[in-house]
Design a protein around this motif. Structure first.
Motif, PDB file in Angstrom:
ATOM      1  N   SER A 297       0.961  -1.202   0.265  1.00  0.00           N
ATOM      2  CA  SER A 297      -0.014  -0.107   0.067  1.00  0.00           C
ATOM      3  C   SER A 297       0.874   1.215   0.026  1.00  0.00           C
ATOM      4  O   SER A 297       0.359   2.458  -0.457  1.00  0.00           O
ATOM      5  CB  SER A 297      -0.838  -0.051   1.284  1.00  0.00           C
ATOM      6  OG  SER A 297      -0.281  -0.172   2.562  1.00  0.00           O
ATOM      7  N   HIS A 298       2.324   1.272   0.287  1.00  0.00           N
ATOM      8  CA  HIS A 298       3.023   2.346   0.309  1.00  0.00           C
ATOM      9  C   HIS A 298       3.594   2.526  -1.079  1.00  0.00           C
ATOM     10  O   HIS A 298       3.655   3.742  -1.484  1.00  0.00           O
ATOM     11  CB  HIS A 298       4.245   2.176   1.153  1.00  0.00           C
ATOM     12  CG  HIS A 298       4.018   2.327   2.862  1.00  0.00           C
ATOM     13  ND1 HIS A 298       4.519   3.266   3.282  1.00  0.00           N
ATOM     14  CD2 HIS A 298       2.956   1.933   3.469  1.00  0.00           C
ATOM     15  CE1 HIS A 298       3.932   3.197   4.606  1.00  0.00           C
ATOM     16  NE2 HIS A 298       2.958   2.394   4.560  1.00  0.00           N
TER      17      HIS A 298
ATOM     18  N   HIS B 165       0.378   4.542  -2.391  1.00  0.00           N
ATOM     19  CA  HIS B 165       0.419   6.128  -2.101  1.00  0.00           C
ATOM     20  C   HIS B 165       1.108   6.893  -3.017  1.00  0.00           C
ATOM     21  O   HIS B 165       0.914   7.993  -3.408  1.00  0.00           O
ATOM     22  CB  HIS B 165       0.481   6.467  -0.670  1.00  0.00           C
ATOM     23  CG  HIS B 165       1.848   6.152   0.068  1.00  0.00           C
ATOM     24  ND1 HIS B 165       1.871   6.206   1.549  1.00  0.00           N
ATOM     25  CD2 HIS B 165       2.897   5.927  -0.465  1.00  0.00           C
ATOM     26  CE1 HIS B 165       3.179   6.132   1.752  1.00  0.00           C
ATOM     27  NE2 HIS B 165       4.027   5.933   0.628  1.00  0.00           N
TER      28      HIS B 165
ATOM     29  N   SER C 134      -1.922  -4.458  -1.171  1.00  0.00           N
ATOM     30  CA  SER C 134      -1.674  -4.265   0.231  1.00  0.00           C
ATOM     31  C   SER C 134      -1.130  -5.519   0.930  1.00  0.00           C
ATOM     32  O   SER C 134      -1.367  -6.602   0.756  1.00  0.00           O
ATOM     33  CB  SER C 134      -3.114  -3.699   0.898  1.00  0.00           C
ATOM     34  OG  SER C 134      -3.467  -2.679   0.368  1.00  0.00           O
TER      35      SER C 134
ATOM     36  N   ARG D 164       6.186  -0.717   3.167  1.00  0.00           N
ATOM     37  CA  ARG D 164       6.141  -0.238   4.700  1.00  0.00           C
ATOM     38  C   ARG D 164       7.369  -1.135   5.290  1.00  0.00           C
ATOM     39  O   ARG D 164       7.119  -2.069   6.181  1.00  0.00           O
ATOM     40  CB  ARG D 164       4.706  -0.686   5.320  1.00  0.00           C
ATOM     41  CG  ARG D 164       4.734  -0.178   6.565  1.00  0.00           C
ATOM     42  CD  ARG D 164       3.225  -0.471   7.413  1.00  0.00           C
ATOM     43  NE  ARG D 164       3.212   0.292   8.850  1.00  0.00           N
ATOM     44  CZ  ARG D 164       2.353  -0.104   9.542  1.00  0.00           C
ATOM     45  NH1 ARG D 164       1.395  -0.813   9.056  1.00  0.00           N
ATOM     46  NH2 ARG D 164       2.193   0.451  10.787  1.00  0.00           N
TER      47      ARG D 164
ATOM     48  N   HIS E 172       0.593   6.306   5.877  1.00  0.00           N
ATOM     49  CA  HIS E 172       0.066   6.528   4.670  1.00  0.00           C
ATOM     50  C   HIS E 172       0.034   7.978   4.321  1.00  0.00           C
ATOM     51  O   HIS E 172      -0.417   8.802   5.093  1.00  0.00           O
ATOM     52  CB  HIS E 172      -0.840   5.866   4.140  1.00  0.00           C
ATOM     53  CG  HIS E 172      -0.952   4.444   4.076  1.00  0.00           C
ATOM     54  ND1 HIS E 172      -1.503   3.551   5.210  1.00  0.00           N
ATOM     55  CD2 HIS E 172      -0.541   3.618   3.148  1.00  0.00           C
ATOM     56  CE1 HIS E 172      -1.233   2.651   4.874  1.00  0.00           C
ATOM     57  NE2 HIS E 172      -0.700   2.408   3.946  1.00  0.00           N
TER      58      HIS E 172
END
Length: 652
Positions: free
Chosen positions: A432-433, A436, A458, A502, A635
Motif C-alpha cells: 500500500s505504500h 500512495h 496491500s 512499509r 500513509h
C-alpha cells in the motif's frame, strides 16, 4: 397426561438475563476491559434469542395471518426498535460532527443514510474492516447488527408463512434446512476469506434459525424433566461462553466459535424454563436481569460513547480508568434511554400510538434524512464544514478511490499512471505504500507527458518469489509477485523499477519470508530476500530504485492533534505538527540503514531517501502551513506523495 411448556403465557426471566450477559460481553469487549474478547459472541447470542422469540410469536396459535395481524406485528417491532434507534443515530451524528479531525464528509453522509435505512450492515463492508483499529472512529458501526435484525424481522414471517399450516415435523425440517444452508454459506465464505459475510443476513440466518428450532422443540418438550442433567448442560454452556470470551483461540469472529456460542445459547434457552436448573437461577438474578431489561438501549448508546471518549481523551486506549468510567456510563445512559424513550414508545397489545409520539418520531427521522440527503451535494458542504476539513475529506477520497477496485483490484493486473498513450518508463512495485506513491506519480507524470505502470497489493512486499509468512493474504502476494516478475521478464517492460513498502513492518526478527516456489526451503529475513530480488532484477537488466519509507508515527495521538490544528488554522500548527526525533523514528532509520547496505552491493540499485523530504536533524513534519501530507499514521495523501515524487524521485 404429559404437560408441555406454555410458551405463550410464561415470561422467561432467564432469557432476559441472557440478554444482559450478551450486552455485558459486548460492552466489556468494546471498552477493552477484563480481557474480554466476547463482543462478537454477545451479538451471536442476541441473534439466537431473536430467532427464538420471533419464531415463538409467529408460529403460536395466537398469531393471526390476516393483514391487520401482520400490521400489528410489524407495528410493534417498529415502535420497539425505531425511537431509541433514531436517538442513537442522532447521538452518533453529533459525536462525528463534533470531532472534525476524524470526519470524512462523504463517508459520514453515507453512514448516516445507511443507518437511517436500517442497512448499515450493507454499507459497513465498504469501509475499513470491522476488525481494524480504525473502527473506533466510526460512531455508527455498531448499528450493523440492528440492520441484520430488522432484515430478519422482515424476512422471517414471509418464510414461515409457507409452513405455518404444515405438520410439526415439516416445520422442523424447513427451519432446519434454512439453518443448514445458511451455515454452509457462512463456512464457505469464511474459507474463501470473505470477511464481508460477517455483516450479511444470509451468513447469519442460521443463528436465528437455531433459536427458531428451539422454539419448535419446546412445543414438544415435557415440562417435567431431569433437572440435574439440564443443570449440568446449563453450567457447561455458561462455562463455554466464558471460555470463548476470555480464552478463545480466535482473535476475530470465526464460524467455529460462533457455532459453539450459538449451541451454548440455544441450550440455555431450551433448558431455561425449568425449575431447579442452576443456569436459569444464575441468569435470573436481579442485576443481570435488570441489565437485560435495558440491554437494547445500552447497546445503542455504548458505542457512540466509546468513540466520543476516544476522540476527547488521547489516553483512552492506555488509561483503563477512562474505559471503566465509559462502561459504567454506558449502563447509566442506556437505562435512562430505556425509561425515557424505549419504554415510553413501546406498544402493548391492541394499543395505538398517540399522534404526538408519531410526529416526534417522524420529525426526528425527517430532520436526519434531510440533513444526510442534503450533504450528498458537495456544493452544500461549505455551508456546514470548514474549507480545510473539505480538503482533507477530498484527499481521503482520492486515496480510497485510487486504492480500491478502480486500480489494482486484481493483484495480477497493473495500473497505468500518467499519460495513458505513452510507453511506460517505470514500474512501481510494492504494497500500500507503493499505492500512495502512485497518487503522486500519476499527477506528476501526467504533467510531464510520461507513463508508468503500478503493481501495488496491500500487505505484499516487493520481494520476488518470496512472501511475508505473516501476510493475511499470502495467496494474493504470491499471485502479485509472480505477475510482476513475469511482466518484468517480458520485452515490453520498462527499464527502471521502483520498489516501495512499509519496510519498518519487515524488521528482521519480527517477520520472515517463505519461497512460494519452494515451500520447503528455509525462511529468510528481509535482507536475504531483497538480496535475491536485486540479483534477479539485475539479471533482467533492470535499474532499481528502492524508496525508503516515509516517517511512520507510533499512534494516532499526534496525527489527530495536528489534523485538528490544521482544520482550525489557529496558529497552533507548528507545535501540533512538529515531531521530535524519537526512539520509534530511530528504529525506522535502523531499517533504512539495512536497506541502504543491501543496495550498496549492487551497481544497478540506488536509494531514494523519502524521510529527507519531511525530516531534518530536529524531527519530522506531518504538515506545513496550508499543506497536510498524511492520510493516516503511515500513509501519505496525494499532497504528500506529490512532494516526495518532486523532491526525492528526481531523475527517474
Amino acid at each position: 397426561m404429559t404437560a408441555f411448556f406454555n410458551k405463550q403465557t410464561r415470561f422467561r426471566g432467564d432469557i432476559e438475563g441472557l440478554r444482559g450477559l450478551a450486552v455485558l460481553l459486548v460492552v466489556l469487549f468494546h471498552f477493552r476491559l477484563c480481557g474480554s474478547s466476547g463482543g462478537f459472541l454477545g451479538v451471536d447470542l442476541f441473534f439466537v434469542i431473536s430467532g427464538f422469540l420471533m419464531t415463538q410469536i409467529i408460529l403460536s396459535s395466537q398469531f393471526g395471518w390476516s393483514i391487520p395481524s401482520l400490521k400489528q406485528f410489524y407495528s410493534k417491532r417498529f415502535w420497539r426498535i425505531a425511537p431509541a434507534y433514531l436517538f442513537a443515530v442522532a447521538i452518533a451524528s453529533l459525536v462525528a460532527l463534533s470531532n472534525q479531525w476524524a470526519l470524512i464528509i462523504d463517508k459520514f453522509t453515507q453512514s448516516l443514510l445507511s443507518s437511517l435505512a436500517f442497512s448499515y450492515n450493507v454499507y459497513a463492508p465498504l469501509e475499513t474492516g470491522y476488525f481494524a483499529a480504525a473502527a473506533i472512529t466510526k460512531p455508527f458501526l455498531h448499528l450493523w447488527s440492528l440492520g441484520v435484525e430488522v432484515q430478519f424481522y422482515l424476512l422471517w414471517p414471509v418464510l414461515l408463512f409457507f409452513i405455518y399450516k404444515r405438520p410439526f415435523r415439516q416445520q422442523v425440517l424447513a427451519i432446519a434446512a434454512i439453518t443448514t444452508i445458511s451455515l454452509i454459506y457462512a463456512v464457505i465464505s469464511q474459507l474463501d476469506g470473505d470477511e464481508d459475510a460477517y455483516f450479511r443476513l444470509t451468513a447469519r440466518l442460521w443463528q436465528f434459525g437455531a433459536g427458531g428450532l428451539i422454539a419448535l422443540a419446546l412445543k414438544r418438550t415435557p415440562a417435567e424433566s431431569n433437572s440435574r442433567l439440564f443443570s449440568y448442560i446449563g453450567i457447561a454452556s455458561l462455562l463455554l461462553i466464558l471460555l470463548l470470551s476470555y480464552a478463545s483461540p480466535w482473535e476475530d469472529w470465526n464460524v467455529v466459535s460462533a457455532t459453539l456460542i450459538t449451541v451454548a445459547g440455544a441450550s440455555l434457552i431450551y433448558i431455561g424454563g425449568r425449575q431447579n436448573v442452576i443456569s436459569s437461577r444464575v441468569l435470573s438474578v436481579k442485576p443481570i436481569r435488570t441489565l437485560g431489561l435495558v440491554s437494547y438501549s445500552v447497546y445503542l448508546i455504548h458505542w457512540p460513547l466509546a468513540v466520543g471518549l476516544y476522540f476527547y481523551f488521547p489516553d483512552f486506549e492506555t488509561d483503563s480508568s477512562i474505559r471503566i468510567g465509559g462502561a459504567i456510563l454506558s449502563v447509566v445512559l442506556g437505562a435512562l434511554l430505556y425509561w425515557a424513550v424505549e419504554k415510553k414508545f413501546r406498544l402493548q397489545k391492541g394499543q395505538v400510538q398517540p399522534a404526538a409520539k408519531k410526529w416526534l418520531t417522524a420529525s426526528t427521522f425527517g430532520v436526519l434524512l434531510v440533513f444526510a440527503v442534503g450533504l450528498q451535494s458537495e456544493r452544500l458542504w461549505p455551508l456546514v464544514f470548514d474549507s480545510r476539513l473539505i480538503e482533507l475529506s477530498a484527499l481521503d477520497r482520492d486515496f480510497r478511490e485510487y486504492g480500491g477496485e478502480s486500480c489494482n483490484g486484481d493483484p495480477k493486473v497493473f495500473c497505468v499512471l500518467g499519460d495513458q498513450i505513452k510507453a511506460p518508463e517505470l514500474v512501481l512495485w510494492g504494497d500500500s505504500h507503493a499505492r500512495h506513491f502512485a497518487l503522486g506519480i500519476d499527477r506528476v507524470f501526467t504533467e510531464q507527458n510520461r507513463n508508468a505502470v503500478s503493481f501495488a497489493t496491500s500487505g505484499c512486499a516487493p520481494t520476488g518469489n518470496w512472501a511475508n509468512q505473516r501476510a493475511s493474504n499470502f495467496a494474493n502476494c504470491k499471485a502479485a509477485n509472480q505477475a510482476v516478475m513475469a511482466y518484468l521478464a517480458s520485452e515490453q517492460s520498462p527499464h527502471r523499477v521502483l520498489l516501495a513498502a512499509r519496510w519498518f513492518k519487515f524488521t528482521p526478527g519480527v517477520n520472515s519470508f517463505s519461497d512460494f516456489n519452494n515451500p520447503a526451503s528455509p525462511a529468510r529475513d528481509i535482507e536475504g530476500v531483497l538480496d535475491q530480488t536485486f540479483s534477479e532484477l539485475k539479471a533482467l537488466g533492470k535499474q532499481v530504485t528502492i524508496a525508503l519509507q516515509a516517517p511512520e508515527y507510533r499512534g494516532k495521538g499526534q496525527l489527530r492533534t495536528c489534523q485538528d490544528a490544521f482544520i482550525k488554522n489557529d496558529g497552533s500548527m507548528r507545535i501540533a505538527c512538529d515531531r521530535p526525533a524519537t526512539d520509534h523514528l530511530k528504529r525506522q532509520r535502523e531499517m533504512d540503514r539495512l536497506l541502504i547496505g543491501v543496495a550498496s552491493r549492487y551497481d544497478n540499485v540506488e536509494v531514494a531517501d523519502v524521510k529527507s523530504v519531511f525530516c531534518d536533524s530536529e524531527g519530522c513534519l506531518l504538515a506545513q502551513s496550508d499543506k497536510f501530507y498524511y492520510r493516516d499514521t503511515n500513509h501519505l495523501n496525494r499532497i504528500g506523495a506529490e512532494k516526495v515524487v518532486r523532491e526525492a524521485f528526481i531523475g527517474m
